[in-house]
Design a protein around this motif. Structure first.
Motif, PDB file in Angstrom:
ATOM      1  N   LEU A   1       4.071  -4.224  -7.201  1.00 43.28           N
ATOM      2  CA  LEU A   1       2.631  -4.203  -6.954  1.00 43.28           C
ATOM      3  C   LEU A   1       2.252  -3.114  -5.966  1.00 43.28           C
ATOM      4  O   LEU A   1       1.388  -2.270  -6.240  1.00 43.28           O
ATOM      5  CB  LEU A   1       2.176  -5.566  -6.416  1.00 43.28           C
ATOM      6  N   LEU A   2       2.888  -3.132  -4.796  1.00 42.27           N
ATOM      7  CA  LEU A   2       2.507  -2.198  -3.741  1.00 42.27           C
ATOM      8  C   LEU A   2       2.986  -0.781  -4.037  1.00 42.27           C
ATOM      9  O   LEU A   2       2.286   0.191  -3.728  1.00 42.27           O
ATOM     10  CB  LEU A   2       3.051  -2.670  -2.392  1.00 42.27           C
ATOM     11  N   GLY A   3       4.173  -0.652  -4.625  1.00 42.27           N
ATOM     12  CA  GLY A   3       4.662   0.676  -4.971  1.00 42.27           C
ATOM     13  C   GLY A   3       3.763   1.355  -5.979  1.00 42.27           C
ATOM     14  O   GLY A   3       3.439   2.540  -5.835  1.00 42.27           O
ATOM     15  N   TYR A   4       3.335   0.612  -7.009  1.00 38.64           N
ATOM     16  CA  TYR A   4       2.439   1.203  -7.993  1.00 38.64           C
ATOM     17  C   TYR A   4       1.133   1.631  -7.347  1.00 38.64           C
ATOM     18  O   TYR A   4       0.628   2.741  -7.610  1.00 38.64           O
ATOM     19  CB  TYR A   4       2.136   0.243  -9.149  1.00 38.64           C
ATOM     20  N   ARG A   5       0.543   0.770  -6.517  1.00 38.96           N
ATOM     21  CA  ARG A   5      -0.749   1.125  -5.931  1.00 38.96           C
ATOM     22  C   ARG A   5      -0.627   2.348  -5.024  1.00 38.96           C
ATOM     23  O   ARG A   5      -1.533   3.194  -4.976  1.00 38.96           O
ATOM     24  CB  ARG A   5      -1.342  -0.056  -5.164  1.00 38.96           C
TER      25      ARG A   5
END
Length: 330
Positions: free
Chosen positions: A171-175
């Motif tokens: 989630l955070l890596g993609y964002r």
């Protein structure tokens, strides 16, 4: 303590995060993604140079630090079901943007439908980077429909896809990747070389989600009075003609589902781009923005169901494997 969450808790967290985004959207102040953007902006000013190598280092630093933080969060809550669900839900809510995307589209559509072109132009920059002074009502409608179609992937389908694949780090890596692309992944003198790595990384991260978005849009076409066969035909014919390897799939499928034609000349600050035509219908009318929103919401719900279902299925497989192992030990 295990370093990973049980898939059941990840599935529940993803579902709760979707509900939170649906209920509240993005906060107007203090958004975590805005905080990341501020830090990334400082790093860009410190590291910038007209060099792809510098851009690679910049992207690696920002994405790597964010992913490392996410892994730390996952480790901190591992083994604690309630904490895992809440942490996953919070991260899911923070990275989703579907509710706010549609809210901003409605804020442009309302004055546009009422005939207040000046108010629609004033609202447009919150969603689209084009020069609003050059656009009439149909030009604004096209810009909004295209933005809704493309960002359904970026703001909804892609984060859910990577959340299903890798949980909180996904989630955070993609964002982080997607935010860097929005900041520096442009064809401008300052960012042509420096932003190259961020743009290519975003292309790679969005590749599977954009194609999934296209397929879900085709499936959802009847929700807006569209025809699945026509949407599929336009996706296959026009999806690869867009200069972006991903946006074309989202926009072409939406054009087919809505039976409109997207693409054409786009004027940004300091540059003009001529995009290929996507679809066979008339240009979007102001009333088509509401239809695009409805299509986007349906695709988002379908993506959420797939993400939660995939993780729940993985949980069931893990549970059965654990039972078989326990029985074998006996």
């Amino acid at each position: 303590m295990p370093a990973t969450a049980h898939p059941t808790h990840t599935a529940l967290g993803l579902a709760l995060g979707v509900v939170l985004d649906s209920a509240f959207g993005d906060p107007r102040r203090g958004h975590p993604v805005a905080g990341f953007g501020a830090l990334a902006g400082r790093a860009e000013r410190a590291m910038h140079g007209d060099s792809r190598a510098r851009g690679v280092a910049y992207s690696a630093l920002c994405v790597g630090a964010t992913t490392a933080l996410a892994v730390g969060v996952r480790r901190a809550v591992a083994g604690r079901p309630a904490a895992t669900v809440l942490a996953t839900a919070g991260c899911t809510w923070a990275v989703l943007g579907g509710t706010t995307l549609r809210r901003e589209a409605r804020a442009i559509a309302a004055p546009l439908v009422a005939g207040d072109l000046a108010a629609a132009r004033d609202a447009l920059p919150r969603l689209v980077g084009r020069d609003p002074s050059r656009l009439d009502d149909k030009g604004i409608a096209r810009a909004v429909v295209e933005s809704v179609a493309e960002n359904t992937s970026d703001a909804v389908v892609a984060p859910l896809f990577w959340g299903a694949v890798a949980g909180i780090p996904g989630l955070l890596g993609y964002r982080a990747i997607n935010t860097l692309d929005a900041m520096v992944g442009h064809h401008t003198p300052r960012h042509e070389n420096f932003g190259w790595a961020s743009a290519r990384l975003d292309d790679a991260a969005n590749w599977p989600a954009a194609r999934l978005t296209g397929l879900l849009t085709v499936a959802a076409a009847p929700v807006v009075g569209g025809d699945r066969g026509r949407a599929w035909a336009v996706l296959r014919r026009d999806g690869g003609s867009h200069p972006s390897p991903n946006a074309g799939r989202c926009e072409a499928s939406a054009a087919g589902a809505l039976d409109v034609t997207l693409g054409g000349r786009n004027v940004y600050a300091g540059r003009t781009e001529d995009r290929p035509r996507l679809g066979d219908g008339p240009p979007p009318a102001p009333t088509d923005i509401a239809r695009a929103n409805r299509l986007s919401a349906t695709v988002g719900l379908a993506a959420a169901a797939l993400a939660v279902g995939a993780v729940a299925a993985r949980a069931a497989v893990a549970t059965r494997a654990a039972r078989r192992t326990a029985e074998a030990v006996r």
